[in-house]
Scaffold this motif. Structure first.
Motif, mmCIF file in Angstrom:
data_model
loop_
_atom_site.group_PDB
_atom_site.id
_atom_site.type_symbol
_atom_site.label_atom_id
_atom_site.label_comp_id
_atom_site.label_asym_id
_atom_site.label_seq_id
_atom_site.Cartn_x
_atom_site.Cartn_y
_atom_site.Cartn_z
ATOM 1 N N ALA A 244 0.844 -1.201 0.000
ATOM 2 C CA ALA A 244 0.000 0.000 0.000
ATOM 3 C C ALA A 244 0.873 1.243 0.000
ATOM 4 C CB ALA A 244 -0.933 -0.007 1.198
ATOM 5 N N LYS B 163 -3.774 1.925 3.604
ATOM 6 C CA LYS B 163 -3.195 0.704 4.171
ATOM 7 C C LYS B 163 -4.277 -0.272 4.629
ATOM 8 C CE LYS B 163 1.203 2.801 5.506
ATOM 9 N NZ LYS B 163 1.846 2.290 4.290
ATOM 10 N N ILE C 227 -4.425 -3.650 2.745
ATOM 11 C CA ILE C 227 -3.471 -4.747 2.915
ATOM 12 C C ILE C 227 -4.162 -5.948 3.554
ATOM 13 C CG2 ILE C 227 -1.361 -5.491 4.084
ATOM 14 C CD1 ILE C 227 -0.283 -2.683 3.785
#
Length: 247
Positions: free
Chosen positions: A76, A81, A84
């Motif tokens: 990412a 994020k 992920i």
């Protein structure tokens, strides 16, 4: 065969129906702003809007700005994020009620170039580099893709990460002229040449449109050409990838 190709980016999500035999778009190219924050659920909802707008019910291919392993997001660098570990093949398929297949966005652009662009018929090693917010890469050997190379994150001999030093975003942030930036980019190209000894390097992404402004700064042995596809490369390549998964 017609398949919906989608290019998911940090600022916009773009898609069109693609004739995979010719690489031509057979519908309008529709764009919706990427939601902020771009959580997995929010991006999936926008993708569903795009599918609905185009009246599509068949397979969907999506280029996504991350390394993707068996449908699962692993990195990412330029996205939330929260992605992920998310299986976006499953998430996007459920959100759209369509069979969705996802791959790295630079890999998608590379597939388009290898089928219909500058890489068509090229033997040996071909490296596509997309120059934009970062440096995306797609690496092919005799037309076969090695996915998720993410070579914009290699560190150069000067100790700097490549995309922080030589991306188009770095050029704009540091207010560099094309010649100054071209010298930087040549350092990156030189590193790629030493690592892979490609037979051809293809430059895509926004900055590739300005190739004439920095081509004199490129001083490597490998032939370097601007991509034939511009804004639609990711869409076409994503559709071709989905075709390979459903046929």
């Amino acid at each position: 065969m017609q398949i919906l190709g989608v290019d998911i980016g940090g600022s916009g999500i773009k898609g069109a129906i693609v004739d995979t035999l010719t690489g031509e778009l057979v519908s309008e190219r529709h764009r919706i702003d990427t939601p902020q924050p771009a959580t997995p659920e929010a991006v999936a909802a926008v993708l569903a809007q795009l599918v609905l707008h185009l009246g599509w019910t068949g397979p969907v291919g999506c280029g996504f700005p991350a390394a993707i392993q068996q449908g699962v997001v692993r990195t990412a660098a330029n996205i939330s994020k929260a992605f992920i570990g998310t299986n976006i093949d499953k998430l996007f398929s459920e959100a759209t009620n369509c069979e969705c297949h996802n791959l790295n966005d630079a890999d998608a652009a590379g597939i388009a170039e290898m089928h219909f662009g500058e890489g068509a018929g090229q033997a040996g090693v071909v490296l596509l580099i997309t120059i934009g917010t970062g440096l995306g890469t797609a690496l092919f050997t005799d037309g076969n893709l090695l996915p998720n190379t993410e070579l914009g994150h290699v560190y150069l001999e000067n100790g700097l990460e490549a995309e922080r030093f030589a991306s188009d975003a770095a050029r704009k942030l540091q207010d560099l002229g094309w010649k100054s930036w071209g010298n930087r980019f040549n350092i990156y190209l030189n590193t790629m040449e030493k690592l892979f000894w490609p037979d051809l390097i293809i430059l895509g992404g926004g900055a590739s449109k300005k190739f004439d402004k920095f081509k004199e700064q490129i001083a490597i042995k490998t032939p370097v050409k601007p991509a034939a596809f511009l804004n639609q490369a990711g869409i076409v390549g994503a559709a071709l990838y989905a075709k390979s998964k459903v046929v």
